[in-house]
Design a protein around this motif. Sequence first.
Motif, PDB file in Angstrom:
ATOM      1  N   GLY A 189       2.675  14.988  11.779  1.00 17.35           N
ATOM      2  CA  GLY A 189       2.003  13.745  11.420  1.00 17.35           C
ATOM      3  C   GLY A 189       2.520  12.654  12.339  1.00 17.35           C
ATOM      4  N   LYS A 190       2.490  11.425  11.888  1.00 17.36           N
ATOM      5  CA  LYS A 190       3.099  10.283  12.571  1.00 17.36           C
ATOM      6  C   LYS A 190       2.806  10.243  14.076  1.00 17.36           C
ATOM      7  N   VAL A 191       3.752  10.698  14.931  1.00 18.73           N
ATOM      8  CA  VAL A 191       3.626  10.496  16.390  1.00 18.73           C
ATOM      9  C   VAL A 191       2.304  11.061  16.922  1.00 18.73           C
TER      10      VAL A 191
ATOM     11  N   PHE B 111      17.516   5.052   1.949  1.00 18.65           N
ATOM     12  CA  PHE B 111      16.983   6.419   1.994  1.00 18.65           C
ATOM     13  C   PHE B 111      15.887   6.561   3.044  1.00 18.65           C
ATOM     14  N   GLU B 112      15.997   5.783   4.097  1.00 19.43           N
ATOM     15  CA  GLU B 112      15.073   5.882   5.226  1.00 19.43           C
ATOM     16  C   GLU B 112      15.902   5.946   6.510  1.00 19.43           C
ATOM     17  N   THR B 113      15.198   6.248   7.605  1.00 18.82           N
ATOM     18  CA  THR B 113      15.879   6.411   8.892  1.00 18.82           C
ATOM     19  C   THR B 113      15.439   5.307   9.843  1.00 18.82           C
TER      20      THR B 113
ATOM     21  N   CYS C 117      14.781  15.759   0.461  1.00 19.08           N
ATOM     22  CA  CYS C 117      13.720  15.876   1.468  1.00 19.08           C
ATOM     23  C   CYS C 117      12.423  15.352   0.865  1.00 19.08           C
ATOM     24  N   TYR C 118      11.632  14.708   1.682  1.00 17.49           N
ATOM     25  CA  TYR C 118      10.352  14.154   1.230  1.00 17.49           C
ATOM     26  C   TYR C 118       9.248  14.803   2.047  1.00 17.49           C
ATOM     27  N   HIS C 119       8.223  15.263   1.328  1.00 20.05           N
ATOM     28  CA  HIS C 119       7.113  15.926   2.024  1.00 20.05           C
ATOM     29  C   HIS C 119       5.782  15.277   1.661  1.00 20.05           C
TER      30      HIS C 119
ATOM     31  N   VAL D 185       6.957  16.288  10.244  1.00 18.64           N
ATOM     32  CA  VAL D 185       6.175  15.041  10.256  1.00 18.64           C
ATOM     33  C   VAL D 185       6.982  13.927  10.934  1.00 18.64           C
ATOM     34  N   ILE D 186       8.294  13.905  10.713  1.00 23.56           N
ATOM     35  CA  ILE D 186       9.126  12.913  11.419  1.00 23.56           C
ATOM     36  C   ILE D 186       9.687  13.490  12.724  1.00 23.56           C
ATOM     37  N   SER D 187      10.256  14.687  12.670  1.00 23.28           N
ATOM     38  CA  SER D 187      10.983  15.187  13.853  1.00 23.28           C
ATOM     39  C   SER D 187      10.051  15.630  14.982  1.00 23.28           C
TER      40      SER D 187
ATOM     41  N   SER E 191       0.827  -1.206   0.000  1.00 19.23           N
ATOM     42  CA  SER E 191       0.000   0.000   0.000  1.00 19.23           C
ATOM     43  C   SER E 191       0.864   1.259   0.000  1.00 19.23           C
ATOM     44  N   SER E 192       2.178   1.106   0.016  1.00 20.68           N
ATOM     45  CA  SER E 192       3.122   2.232  -0.075  1.00 20.68           C
ATOM     46  C   SER E 192       4.446   1.639  -0.568  1.00 20.68           C
ATOM     47  N   PRO E 193       5.106   2.283  -1.559  1.00 21.09           N
ATOM     48  CA  PRO E 193       6.136   1.596  -2.346  1.00 21.09           C
ATOM     49  C   PRO E 193       7.361   1.052  -1.602  1.00 21.09           C
ATOM     50  N   VAL E 194       7.883   1.778  -0.602  1.00 24.65           N
ATOM     51  CA  VAL E 194       9.152   1.355   0.009  1.00 24.65           C
ATOM     52  C   VAL E 194       9.036  -0.051   0.600  1.00 24.65           C
ATOM     53  N   ARG E 195       7.847  -0.387   1.067  1.00 23.21           N
ATOM     54  CA  ARG E 195       7.623  -1.691   1.717  1.00 23.21           C
ATOM     55  C   ARG E 195       7.842  -2.878   0.795  1.00 23.21           C
ATOM     56  N   SER E 196       7.885  -2.615  -0.517  1.00 23.93           N
ATOM     57  CA  SER E 196       7.942  -3.724  -1.466  1.00 23.93           C
ATOM     58  C   SER E 196       9.330  -4.352  -1.563  1.00 23.93           C
TER      59      SER E 196
ATOM     60  N   SER F 227       6.845   1.584  11.913  1.00 18.65           N
ATOM     61  CA  SER F 227       5.932   2.291  11.012  1.00 18.65           C
ATOM     62  C   SER F 227       6.504   3.637  10.562  1.00 18.65           C
ATOM     63  N   TYR F 228       7.792   3.612  10.220  1.00 22.87           N
ATOM     64  CA  TYR F 228       8.484   4.809   9.707  1.00 22.87           C
ATOM     65  C   TYR F 228       8.298   6.012  10.637  1.00 22.87           C
ATOM     66  N   GLY F 229       8.304   5.694  11.923  1.00 19.39           N
ATOM     67  CA  GLY F 229       8.293   6.785  12.901  1.00 19.39           C
ATOM     68  C   GLY F 229       6.920   7.151  13.434  1.00 19.39           C
TER      69      GLY F 229
ATOM     70  N   ALA G 160      15.284  13.242   7.129  1.00 19.67           N
ATOM     71  CA  ALA G 160      15.217  11.828   7.528  1.00 19.67           C
ATOM     72  C   ALA G 160      14.614  10.962   6.435  1.00 19.67           C
ATOM     73  N   ASN G 161      14.613  11.474   5.210  1.00 19.31           N
ATOM     74  CA  ASN G 161      14.077  10.694   4.096  1.00 19.31           C
ATOM     75  C   ASN G 161      15.118  10.481   3.003  1.00 19.31           C
ATOM     76  N   MET G 162      16.397  10.674   3.352  1.00 20.39           N
ATOM     77  CA  MET G 162      17.511  10.307   2.458  1.00 20.39           C
ATOM     78  C   MET G 162      18.526   9.553   3.313  1.00 20.39           C
TER      79      MET G 162
ATOM     80  N   GLY H 286      12.932  12.519  -1.529  1.00 15.65           N
ATOM     81  CA  GLY H 286      13.638  11.430  -0.869  1.00 15.65           C
ATOM     82  C   GLY H 286      12.688  10.257  -0.712  1.00 15.65           C
ATOM     83  N   SER H 287      12.946   9.420   0.295  1.00 14.53           N
ATOM     84  CA  SER H 287      12.121   8.258   0.614  1.00 14.53           C
ATOM     85  C   SER H 287      11.910   7.383  -0.623  1.00 14.53           C
ATOM     86  N   GLY H 288      10.651   6.973  -0.878  1.00 21.60           N
ATOM     87  CA  GLY H 288      10.381   6.035  -1.967  1.00 21.60           C
ATOM     88  C   GLY H 288      10.757   6.583  -3.331  1.00 21.60           C
TER      89      GLY H 288
END
Length: 435
Positions: free
Chosen positions: A268-270, A400-402, A152-154, A243-245, A31-36, A69-71, A212-214, A165-167
Amino acid sequence: METEASAEQEASSATAGWWARARRVLPGGVSSPVRSHQAVGGTPVVIERGEGPYVVDVDGRRWLDLVQSYGAVLLGHAHPAVTAALAEAAAKGTTFGATTPGEVQLAEAICARVPGVEQVRLVSSGTEATMSALRLARAVTGRDRVVKFDGCYHGHADALLAGGGSGVATLGLPGSAGVPRAAVAETLVVPYNQVPDLDEQVACVIVEPVAANMGLVPPEPGFLAGLREACDRVGALLVFDEVISGFRLGPGGATASAGVRPDLWCFGKVIGGGLPIGAFAGSRELMGSVAPSGPVYQAGTLSGNPLATAAGLAVLRAVQPADYEALSRRVAALAGELTEVFAAAGVAAQVPVVGPLLSVFFTEQPVRDGAGARAASARRYRRFFHEMARRGVLLPPSPFETWFPGMAHDDAVLGQVLEAVQAAAAVVAEEPTSD
Ligand SMILES: Cc1ncc(COP(=O)(O)O)c(C=O)c1O
Ligand SMILES: N[C@H](C=O)CCC(=O)O
């Protein structure tokens, strides 16, 4: 800690079965590319449940999870404070399309913790948060141009799918098919850790204050303060994508730790305790432009969802500043030990660390931007990922993930990570650096 379990080895029956079914009905099985696992190969784990720092897959194998879950997960999986808050909220109803005490309390908790935040608009993902913050910045400045940083990924809003960054980096894409040229025509991509020359056409500069996405790339001294000055000089807004920090580096996120205040924040996230959420925030004056107070339209059926706000509040209430400090100390110690282990094994590696965030780049050079992250050895990361998996440790399946050790990763758990790295480093040393 040595285990036969491996994401790389032929997956056992339940995993193989679910993965085959997933690939039939989900694009790429996910359901989200990096997981593949496209960056590292092999069959991804299919997860049945989580317990603190661990996840258990559908074959009953237990993995030490550094993805969390990526943070999105800070307290560890299925933390009792979160599951109890969710059960209580769910019993009252899952969504109403009306104001609830939970969303007011979460917004109050955010305002109380992040210096400068006076009003918050809750949304359902980080992508919605950045997309809406951009719209707001463009509206209040009357300008179109947006400056973002390479690597950077937004999230995946059209205007921000450039130099991602990221996926996007994991798949080696310049952006995304389907994004009209016009949507990114006003998006300027510049190198991280360099303060760009801005002009009066710029509406805003959006930045991950800790990238945190590279992999993890810390802001160099003066970078964030330099962005603040550059924005002030031309009347552009500074947007921190936390969203991450946010609520991971500490209660005040990067804003508090860097001592630099942006004009707008994205979260986001937390703040969703593992449920879908996002938020953008700012001063009462700026947020006064958001509908219905002002002309910037933004809406969402599930925005301020009672389950997400209950879970997020439970997390924010459960952690104290001292918990963040203790976790950051544990992670700093681990990063130091990993650096020594790689050096002793003769593996050129960098282990950047910021608060409780860390990652590993296989390169001789400290990484300061997207170009540096891409120059690190992806081949060695791939090998490292599988060597760690052979020892029961799940890393993000992309360089490219943390890594996201959280409150459940105590000294004993981080000791298991160290042991796995000690064994994996010797194997990585044998791996060529390029394909
Ligand atoms: C810094 C940052 N901003 C925005 C996003 C987008 O958030 P979401 O995936 O919830 O849309 C992410 C993660 O995906 C992120 O790491
Ligand atoms: N790096 C992304 C968000 O932070 C990872 C989430 C995803 O794309 O699944």
